[in-house]
Design an enzyme around this catalytic site. Structure first.
Site, PDB file in Angstrom:
ATOM      1  CB  CYS A  51       2.251  -0.232  -7.896  1.00 57.16           C
ATOM      2  SG  CYS A  51       2.123  -1.923  -7.450  1.00 57.16           S
TER       3      CYS A  51
HETATM    4  N1  LIG Z   1       0.452  -0.882  -1.418  1.00 58.11           N
HETATM    5  C1  LIG Z   1       1.231  -1.639  -2.157  1.00 58.11           C
HETATM    6  O1  LIG Z   1       0.784  -2.324  -3.065  1.00 58.11           O
HETATM    7  C2  LIG Z   1       2.687  -1.694  -1.915  1.00 58.11           C
HETATM    8  C3  LIG Z   1       3.287  -0.754  -1.144  1.00 58.11           C
HETATM    9  N2  LIG Z   1       4.636  -0.771  -0.963  1.00 58.11           N
HETATM   10  C4  LIG Z   1       5.228   0.258  -0.103  1.00 58.11           C
HETATM   11  O2  LIG Z   1       6.634   0.184  -0.172  1.00 58.11           O
HETATM   12  C5  LIG Z   1       7.231   0.406   1.094  1.00 58.11           C
HETATM   13  C6  LIG Z   1       8.202  -0.697   1.397  1.00 58.11           C
HETATM   14  O3  LIG Z   1       7.441  -1.742   1.883  1.00 58.11           O
HETATM   15  P1  LIG Z   1       7.917  -3.244   2.097  1.00 58.11           P
HETATM   16  O4  LIG Z   1       8.321  -3.824   0.812  1.00 58.11           O
HETATM   17  O5  LIG Z   1       6.856  -3.863   2.890  1.00 58.11           O
HETATM   18  O6  LIG Z   1       9.270  -3.125   2.869  1.00 58.11           O
HETATM   19  P2  LIG Z   1       9.580  -3.119   4.377  1.00 58.11           P
HETATM   20  O7  LIG Z   1      10.973  -2.741   4.446  1.00 58.11           O
HETATM   21  O8  LIG Z   1       8.627  -2.365   5.137  1.00 58.11           O
HETATM   22  O9  LIG Z   1       9.385  -4.669   4.730  1.00 58.11           O
HETATM   23  C7  LIG Z   1       8.446  -5.140   5.603  1.00 58.11           C
HETATM   24  C8  LIG Z   1       8.968  -6.332   6.387  1.00 58.11           C
HETATM   25  O10 LIG Z   1       8.234  -7.501   6.034  1.00 58.11           O
HETATM   26  C9  LIG Z   1       9.089  -8.489   5.454  1.00 58.11           C
HETATM   27  N3  LIG Z   1       8.396  -9.159   4.348  1.00 58.11           N
HETATM   28  C10 LIG Z   1       8.277 -10.469   4.139  1.00 58.11           C
HETATM   29  N4  LIG Z   1       7.566 -10.746   3.047  1.00 58.11           N
HETATM   30  C11 LIG Z   1       7.241  -9.582   2.521  1.00 58.11           C
HETATM   31  C12 LIG Z   1       6.535  -9.209   1.366  1.00 58.11           C
HETATM   32  N5  LIG Z   1       6.029 -10.079   0.494  1.00 58.11           N
HETATM   33  N6  LIG Z   1       6.412  -7.916   1.119  1.00 58.11           N
HETATM   34  C13 LIG Z   1       6.941  -7.014   1.937  1.00 58.11           C
HETATM   35  N7  LIG Z   1       7.607  -7.303   3.058  1.00 58.11           N
HETATM   36  C14 LIG Z   1       7.767  -8.587   3.353  1.00 58.11           C
HETATM   37  C15 LIG Z   1      10.306  -7.694   5.031  1.00 58.11           C
HETATM   38  O11 LIG Z   1      11.465  -8.487   5.023  1.00 58.11           O
HETATM   39  P3  LIG Z   1      12.347  -8.603   3.676  1.00 58.11           P
HETATM   40  O12 LIG Z   1      12.479  -7.208   3.112  1.00 58.11           O
HETATM   41  O13 LIG Z   1      13.638  -9.169   4.139  1.00 58.11           O
HETATM   42  O14 LIG Z   1      11.568  -9.497   2.782  1.00 58.11           O
HETATM   43  C16 LIG Z   1      10.412  -6.647   6.113  1.00 58.11           C
HETATM   44  O15 LIG Z   1      10.982  -7.145   7.283  1.00 58.11           O
HETATM   45  C17 LIG Z   1       6.079   0.590   2.076  1.00 58.11           C
HETATM   46  O16 LIG Z   1       5.876   1.956   2.278  1.00 58.11           O
HETATM   47  C18 LIG Z   1       4.891  -0.003   1.354  1.00 58.11           C
HETATM   48  O17 LIG Z   1       3.668   0.639   1.681  1.00 58.11           O
HETATM   49  C19 LIG Z   1       5.417  -1.736  -1.512  1.00 58.11           C
HETATM   50  C20 LIG Z   1       4.880  -2.688  -2.325  1.00 58.11           C
HETATM   51  C21 LIG Z   1       3.441  -2.778  -2.550  1.00 58.11           C
HETATM   52  N1  LIG Z   2       3.559  -1.779  -5.331  1.00 56.14           N
HETATM   53  C1  LIG Z   2       3.972  -0.592  -4.885  1.00 56.14           C
HETATM   54  N2  LIG Z   2       3.035   0.245  -4.382  1.00 56.14           N
HETATM   55  C2  LIG Z   2       3.474   1.392  -3.908  1.00 56.14           C
HETATM   56  C3  LIG Z   2       4.819   1.760  -3.925  1.00 56.14           C
HETATM   57  N3  LIG Z   2       4.940   2.966  -3.363  1.00 56.14           N
HETATM   58  C4  LIG Z   2       3.705   3.322  -3.002  1.00 56.14           C
HETATM   59  N4  LIG Z   2       2.814   2.386  -3.338  1.00 56.14           N
HETATM   60  C5  LIG Z   2       1.372   2.404  -3.147  1.00 56.14           C
HETATM   61  O1  LIG Z   2       0.783   3.268  -4.108  1.00 56.14           O
HETATM   62  C6  LIG Z   2      -0.158   4.118  -3.449  1.00 56.14           C
HETATM   63  C7  LIG Z   2      -0.436   5.381  -4.245  1.00 56.14           C
HETATM   64  O2  LIG Z   2      -1.089   5.036  -5.427  1.00 56.14           O
HETATM   65  P1  LIG Z   2      -1.528   6.085  -6.555  1.00 56.14           P
HETATM   66  O3  LIG Z   2      -2.198   5.248  -7.580  1.00 56.14           O
HETATM   67  O4  LIG Z   2      -2.451   7.064  -5.910  1.00 56.14           O
HETATM   68  O5  LIG Z   2      -0.312   6.745  -7.076  1.00 56.14           O
HETATM   69  C8  LIG Z   2       0.509   4.341  -2.100  1.00 56.14           C
HETATM   70  O6  LIG Z   2      -0.357   4.847  -1.134  1.00 56.14           O
HETATM   71  C9  LIG Z   2       1.017   2.936  -1.784  1.00 56.14           C
HETATM   72  O7  LIG Z   2       0.042   2.115  -1.233  1.00 56.14           O
HETATM   73  C10 LIG Z   2       5.754   0.867  -4.485  1.00 56.14           C
HETATM   74  O8  LIG Z   2       6.966   1.133  -4.582  1.00 56.14           O
HETATM   75  N5  LIG Z   2       5.271  -0.294  -4.959  1.00 56.14           N
END
Ligand SMILES: NC(=O)C1=CN([C@@H]2O[C@H](COP(=O)(O)OP(=O)(O)OC[C@H]3O[C@@H](n4cnc5c(N)ncnc54)[C@H](OP(=O)(O)O)[C@@H]3O)[C@@H](O)[C@H]2O)C=CC1
Ligand SMILES: Nc1nc2c(ncn2[C@@H]2O[C@H](COP(=O)(O)O)[C@@H](O)[C@H]2O)c(=O)[nH]1
EC number: 1.7.1.7
Length: 324
Positions: free
Chosen positions: A174
């Site tokens: 991340c």
């Molecule tokens: N657990 C974590 O810390 C994180 C996990 N992830 C993982 O990465 C994958 C992609 O996720 P994601 O980036 O949500 O993409 P998605 O493609 O799922 O986007 C989610 C939707 O929410 C909108 N959106 C608006 N603001 C945000 C924001 N701040 N963050 C995300 N979406 C937003 C997006 O639009 P638009 O794209 O146009 O903004 C889109 O329509 C998922 O599997 C997620 O679990 C990603 C980052 C952090």
């Molecule tokens: N900020 C982001 N978080 C992400 C992304 N892809 C997955 N994840 C999150 O990480 C955990 C797994 O964490 P780990 O420490 O066990 O490796 C996963 O479940 C998501 O919530 C990403 O691209 N960006």
């Protein structure tokens, strides 16, 4: 606010009440099912695939299939049901996902578990999706996330989520903290504690688990389960592509918000790591179970409940006792 992370905490032993660690029960209930250990592999493309999902379900482990092959999800649910296994899928919140839920409901293809998987889960659009799923597929156990605050947990629970997933940015691949300045990276364990205090339903602590002992710590601070990516990636069976570097075999582990997943450099919040290939996943899961059994015995009990009330000390960054 008191902030700390996994490496800053040590749990304090209580008098042991079991003759053998094998007496300690690591099973946990989520929804209508009971699973062997409170661990779920991350719903990421380099951690889980259909073959592994089948293996996890058949062996009484919880799993959540990722959402990155949208068209495969319906036949996946059907295939799991034909084999008598539970189906657990992920969805996003874009318009086509609402159509997908409607389609499942119309055809009475009902997954036992659905996870709304969005980086910033504390959002009106996620709340709309919760309402929608609860209207169309009320029998599915609904997990929603990710959030990093008590307010986030409360709002998603109030909307109807059966469990919430906690963790914004603590994952190994991340880069949310670096790219946006936000998240629970570096204080994930304290965030679990805050969120668990607000929760009335199970929370799944997602990200930041680096050692098996961190699972016990997450449970101590209120998690029902932990989601794990990096520690469960790069096994012989893992879906990541293998590469040989200097005679050693590595497997890809990339973030779901990385350009490797997205296919473009837009809103990138994830990176790739090459992890040395480990042995078999089944052996790692058995080791996690044994370590948890040992943790339960140190807690002075014979089930996971014993972990919830143990005392702890904060000893900053001392996990390696200077041995690193
Ligand atoms: N657990 C974590 O810390 C994180 C996990 N992830 C993982 O990465 C994958 C992609 O996720 P994601 O980036 O949500 O993409 P998605 O493609 O799922 O986007 C989610 C939707 O929410 C909108 N959106 C608006 N603001 C945000 C924001 N701040 N963050 C995300 N979406 C937003 C997006 O639009 P638009 O794209 O146009 O903004 C889109 O329509 C998922 O599997 C997620 O679990 C990603 C980052 C952090
Ligand atoms: N900020 C982001 N978080 C992400 C992304 N892809 C997955 N994840 C999150 O990480 C955990 C797994 O964490 P780990 O420490 O066990 O490796 C996963 O479940 C998501 O919530 C990403 O691209 N960006």
């Amino acid at each position: 606010m008191e902030v700390f992370d996994f490496e800053d905490v040590q749990l304090i032993p209580n008098k042991c009440i079991v003759q053998s660690r094998s007496e300690c029960d690591t099973s946990i209930q989520l929804g209508k099912r009971t699973f062997k250990i409170p661990v779920v592999p991350a719903n990421m493309q380099t951690v889980i695939n259909e073959e592994l999902a089948e293996w996890f379900a058949a062996n009484d482990y919880f799993y959540i299939m990722h959402r990155f092959d949208e068209a495969a999800r319906k036949p996946f649910i059907q295939k799991m049901h034909e084999k008598g296994l539970f189906a657990s899928i992920s969805v996003g919140i874009k318009d086509n996902e609402f159509d997908f839920i409607r389609e499942l409901a119309a055809e009475k293809i009902i997954p036992e578990y659905i996870t709304i998987d969005v980086a910033h889960g504390h959002s009106e659009y996620v709340i709309d999706m919760i309402h929608f799923i609860k209207e169309y597929l009320p029998e599915s156990f609904l997990i929603a996330g990710n959030v990093g605050t008590p307010e986030g947990v409360r709002e998603l629970e109030l909307a109807g989520a059966d469990a919430t997933k906690v963790g914004v940015g603590p994952g190994r691949v991340c880069i949310t903290k670096l790219k946006t300045g936000f998240g629970t990276g570096g204080w994930q364990l304290a965030a679990i504690r805050l969120c668990a205090k607000a929760a009335t339903k199970p929370i799944i602590a997602d990200g930041g688990i680096r050692h098996n002992g961190d699972i016990a710590k997450a449970i101590r601070f209120g998690a029902r389960m932990v989601m794990i990516g990096s520690l469960l990636a790069a096994h012989v069976e893992s879906p990541g592509t293998s590469r040989e570097i200097d005679g050693k075999v590595f497997k890809e582990y990339f973030g779901s918000a990385s350009e490797y997943q997205k296919g473009e450099h837009k809103n990138v919040e994830g990176k790739i790591e090459m992890i040395p290939t480990r042995g078999h996943l089944a052996d790692t899961l058995i080791e996690m179970q044994q370590d948890l059994q040992s943790a339960i015995s140190y807690a002075g009990g014979n089930s996971l409940k014993a972990l919830r009330h143990v005392d702890y000390v904060l000893v900053r960054n001392t996990i390696y006792n200077g041995d690193r």
